[in-house]
Design a protein around this motif. Sequence first.
Motif, PDB file in Angstrom:
ATOM      1  N   SER A 112       0.816  -1.218   0.000  1.00  0.00           N
ATOM      2  CA  SER A 112       0.000   0.000   0.000  1.00  0.00           C
ATOM      3  C   SER A 112       0.843   1.259   0.000  1.00  0.00           C
ATOM      4  O   SER A 112       0.329   2.364  -0.220  1.00  0.00           O
ATOM      5  CB  SER A 112      -0.901   0.014   1.236  1.00  0.00           C
ATOM      6  N   GLY A 113       2.154   1.132   0.273  1.00  0.00           N
ATOM      7  CA  GLY A 113       3.027   2.287   0.400  1.00  0.00           C
ATOM      8  C   GLY A 113       3.330   2.649   1.840  1.00  0.00           C
ATOM      9  O   GLY A 113       4.232   3.460   2.103  1.00  0.00           O
ATOM     10  N   ARG A 114       2.578   2.074   2.805  1.00  0.00           N
ATOM     11  CA  ARG A 114       2.876   2.337   4.207  1.00  0.00           C
ATOM     12  C   ARG A 114       4.252   1.790   4.568  1.00  0.00           C
ATOM     13  O   ARG A 114       4.677   0.763   4.064  1.00  0.00           O
ATOM     14  CB  ARG A 114       1.830   1.693   5.111  1.00  0.00           C
ATOM     15  N   GLU A 115       4.927   2.495   5.486  1.00  0.00           N
ATOM     16  CA  GLU A 115       6.216   2.056   5.987  1.00  0.00           C
ATOM     17  C   GLU A 115       6.125   1.823   7.480  1.00  0.00           C
ATOM     18  O   GLU A 115       5.500   2.596   8.207  1.00  0.00           O
ATOM     19  CB  GLU A 115       7.298   3.088   5.669  1.00  0.00           C
ATOM     20  N   GLN A 116       6.754   0.778   7.933  1.00  0.00           N
ATOM     21  CA  GLN A 116       6.684   0.372   9.328  1.00  0.00           C
ATOM     22  C   GLN A 116       8.073  -0.040   9.783  1.00  0.00           C
ATOM     23  O   GLN A 116       8.760  -0.794   9.094  1.00  0.00           O
ATOM     24  CB  GLN A 116       5.704  -0.800   9.471  1.00  0.00           C
ATOM     25  N   VAL A 117       8.496   0.473  10.934  1.00  0.00           N
ATOM     26  CA  VAL A 117       9.811   0.142  11.469  1.00  0.00           C
ATOM     27  C   VAL A 117       9.643  -0.521  12.829  1.00  0.00           C
ATOM     28  O   VAL A 117       9.030   0.045  13.737  1.00  0.00           O
ATOM     29  CB  VAL A 117      10.701   1.399  11.608  1.00  0.00           C
ATOM     30  N   LEU A 118      10.165  -1.731  12.957  1.00  0.00           N
ATOM     31  CA  LEU A 118      10.194  -2.447  14.229  1.00  0.00           C
ATOM     32  C   LEU A 118      11.633  -2.451  14.727  1.00  0.00           C
ATOM     33  O   LEU A 118      12.572  -2.606  13.932  1.00  0.00           O
ATOM     34  CB  LEU A 118       9.698  -3.879  14.052  1.00  0.00           C
ATOM     35  N   ARG A 119      11.813  -2.318  16.020  1.00  0.00           N
ATOM     36  CA  ARG A 119      13.158  -2.219  16.583  1.00  0.00           C
ATOM     37  C   ARG A 119      13.423  -3.354  17.564  1.00  0.00           C
ATOM     38  O   ARG A 119      12.527  -3.856  18.222  1.00  0.00           O
ATOM     39  CB  ARG A 119      13.358  -0.856  17.263  1.00  0.00           C
ATOM     40  N   ASP A 120      14.714  -3.724  17.633  1.00  0.00           N
ATOM     41  CA  ASP A 120      15.172  -4.762  18.561  1.00  0.00           C
ATOM     42  C   ASP A 120      14.356  -6.040  18.393  1.00  0.00           C
ATOM     43  O   ASP A 120      13.782  -6.564  19.351  1.00  0.00           O
ATOM     44  CB  ASP A 120      15.096  -4.263  20.003  1.00  0.00           C
ATOM     45  N   VAL A 121      14.319  -6.531  17.171  1.00  0.00           N
ATOM     46  CA  VAL A 121      13.564  -7.743  16.858  1.00  0.00           C
ATOM     47  C   VAL A 121      14.444  -8.962  17.157  1.00  0.00           C
ATOM     48  O   VAL A 121      15.492  -9.147  16.531  1.00  0.00           O
ATOM     49  CB  VAL A 121      13.128  -7.752  15.383  1.00  0.00           C
ATOM     50  N   VAL A 122      14.020  -9.763  18.104  1.00  0.00           N
ATOM     51  CA  VAL A 122      14.842 -10.903  18.524  1.00  0.00           C
ATOM     52  C   VAL A 122      14.785 -12.016  17.478  1.00  0.00           C
ATOM     53  O   VAL A 122      13.804 -12.159  16.738  1.00  0.00           O
ATOM     54  CB  VAL A 122      14.390 -11.438  19.898  1.00  0.00           C
ATOM     55  N   ALA A 123      15.841 -12.792  17.422  1.00  0.00           N
ATOM     56  CA  ALA A 123      15.983 -13.869  16.448  1.00  0.00           C
ATOM     57  C   ALA A 123      15.273 -15.135  16.914  1.00  0.00           C
ATOM     58  O   ALA A 123      14.705 -15.196  18.004  1.00  0.00           O
ATOM     59  CB  ALA A 123      17.464 -14.150  16.207  1.00  0.00           C
ATOM     60  N   ASP A 124      15.317 -16.152  16.035  1.00  0.00           N
ATOM     61  CA  ASP A 124      14.836 -17.505  16.325  1.00  0.00           C
ATOM     62  C   ASP A 124      13.337 -17.535  16.624  1.00  0.00           C
ATOM     63  O   ASP A 124      12.892 -18.128  17.614  1.00  0.00           O
ATOM     64  CB  ASP A 124      15.635 -18.128  17.485  1.00  0.00           C
ATOM     65  N   GLN A 125      12.572 -16.894  15.763  1.00  0.00           N
ATOM     66  CA  GLN A 125      11.121 -16.909  15.909  1.00  0.00           C
ATOM     67  C   GLN A 125      10.460 -16.757  14.547  1.00  0.00           C
ATOM     68  O   GLN A 125      11.053 -16.249  13.594  1.00  0.00           O
ATOM     69  CB  GLN A 125      10.649 -15.776  16.833  1.00  0.00           C
ATOM     70  N   ILE A 126       9.232 -17.229  14.466  1.00  0.00           N
ATOM     71  CA  ILE A 126       8.363 -16.963  13.333  1.00  0.00           C
ATOM     72  C   ILE A 126       7.526 -15.747  13.711  1.00  0.00           C
ATOM     73  O   ILE A 126       6.695 -15.808  14.614  1.00  0.00           O
ATOM     74  CB  ILE A 126       7.471 -18.167  13.004  1.00  0.00           C
ATOM     75  N   LEU A 127       7.800 -14.641  13.059  1.00  0.00           N
ATOM     76  CA  LEU A 127       7.201 -13.360  13.437  1.00  0.00           C
ATOM     77  C   LEU A 127       6.113 -12.982  12.441  1.00  0.00           C
ATOM     78  O   LEU A 127       6.383 -12.771  11.261  1.00  0.00           O
ATOM     79  CB  LEU A 127       8.288 -12.285  13.466  1.00  0.00           C
TER      80      LEU A 127
END
Length: 586
Positions: free
Chosen positions: A560-575
Amino acid sequence: MMKKARIRFLIPRLGAAVCSLVCIAGIVAGCEDRSAKPELEAASPKLVVATKKSAAEINSESRQVVFEDVVQKVNLTHIWPQQPRPMRTNEAFGCGCAAFDFDGDGWQDILLVADPHPVLYRNLEGVKFRDVTESMGLIRTGTDDWTGCAVGDYDGDGWMDLLLTGLHRLALYRNLAGQRFEETTVLAGLDPGNHNHWGASAAFMDLDRDGWLDLVVVNYVVFGPESKQYCEMRPGVKSGCPPKEYLPDKGEIWHNTGRGGFELVPHEQGMESTNGPGLVLAFADLDDDGRMDFYIGNDGENADLLHNLGGMNFANHGVSSGLAFGRELSAMAAMGADWGDFDRDGRLDLAVSNFDWFGFALFRNQGSSSFTDVTAPTGVERITLSRLGFGTNWMDFDNDGWPDLAFVNGHVYENASEIDSRSTYRQPILLLRNLKGKKFIDLVPNLSSDVGRLMVGRGSATLDFDNDGRLDLIVVDYEGPVCLLQNRSQTNNHWLKLDLRGAAPNRFAYGARAVGKSAEQVWISEVSPASSYLSSKDPRIHWGLGSCGKLETLTIRWPSGREQVLRDVVADQILTVLEPDSPSSD
């Protein structure tokens, strides 16, 4: 204030809990709620510099990669029969496969294209598969000469639908809430006879950014009962004919009306400029304008790169981009193709398979829709020279962060050795380990015999069927049993899998781009399951993260053109990330 997130745990085969975190309106557990609009960082950070390792270190790391063919253990029983001898062109063409979650239970199911109908297996929580072809309504397909498949939610109801292509065949199936597939070919404005086209690869993608998934079908050559059926490649040696014996066909673009159907886009808006005969289709947004472009690999003719101009208009940049030719400016027999950032510079590169004794191709993205052929310096040309390649997939075997390459191989002439004494009909797959963006080495000679068995390889698709964070590979042996290579590699490397869910009607976020960053490292992928050869892969994005235990930022550019920033995303997961309602979110 922190918004509450819903968390669901999956128990994979390794026994460790895999966390699936649904981010609502752009808020991740452990992240602050920021009201200011985030600044999207540049998508092209510094190139990750490879540290030099000894041959012993490389061999030691390579031995950590382990695959096992587990079809018997998981109850995948389909076997493709031997084709008539000598094989005509249509009998050598082969077929594809797909990995997708048709019933929405979080486990990737498997579809195998076959005659007289496809075979659909439900994934029973990563332990077994069950044949549900009849109960799901796919027996009705009931004709021969099926070739390819495409997967996508064309009606925007949140359930993955299915398209089958073939020789003068086309079938569209609507998914009825995971309970059954209903054929809607005619209702959707498509022709069950495919207007006498020989359909090859196909794909769903939102090409005009209206939210609805459009359809692209690549066609091969003009062929029928009155066409020449056999050729003599050498005196007295009868076989199928090469594509130059027939008129090349061109593909079609179908615009989704948003009312349950499709309308044909005029050929002069794009497909008229293509070369044919088309074999493979792979999407990527190469100029960062939010509109998906696509590569078409042709059989013995210049490849095409259709640059999306907007408004369902396309310009062919195949020649100007550097993707039209293989080595020595020769046209390729481009059966398989896939996009992936092999050198970790934040730009998607292209891998393409080819006919034997020409070498496959690896094109490095230089930016500005310009590519350089790096097949020879990376070792790919030498490794692939004796192979005739079809299925092509980027997949990080050991989650070290560097995308590796899988090629599925097999000749198109069952009497290949009589035509060229150097050639073989059945061939092993290639599993090329990426040595930090510099070189590739084939791991198959050092793996178990079931991995390197000789086959008539055609379609292939990556998936994580047991949700353990290690990518597996489904392979079509066109004259033998299906092959499912389960990844059993034992490493301490981290990983992250992204299941992006967009706003309706593009609920599976086809065309979304994800960019992960940690210090100077970058990961980039786009949601586009069409790739390989006649096939469709697990639509979830998978990244090996190496020693990186978390991403500092994860930036998602939604279709859609929206931008989203997530921070400090931990590893070893299905997100699992839901598209936010606001234009931007941090």
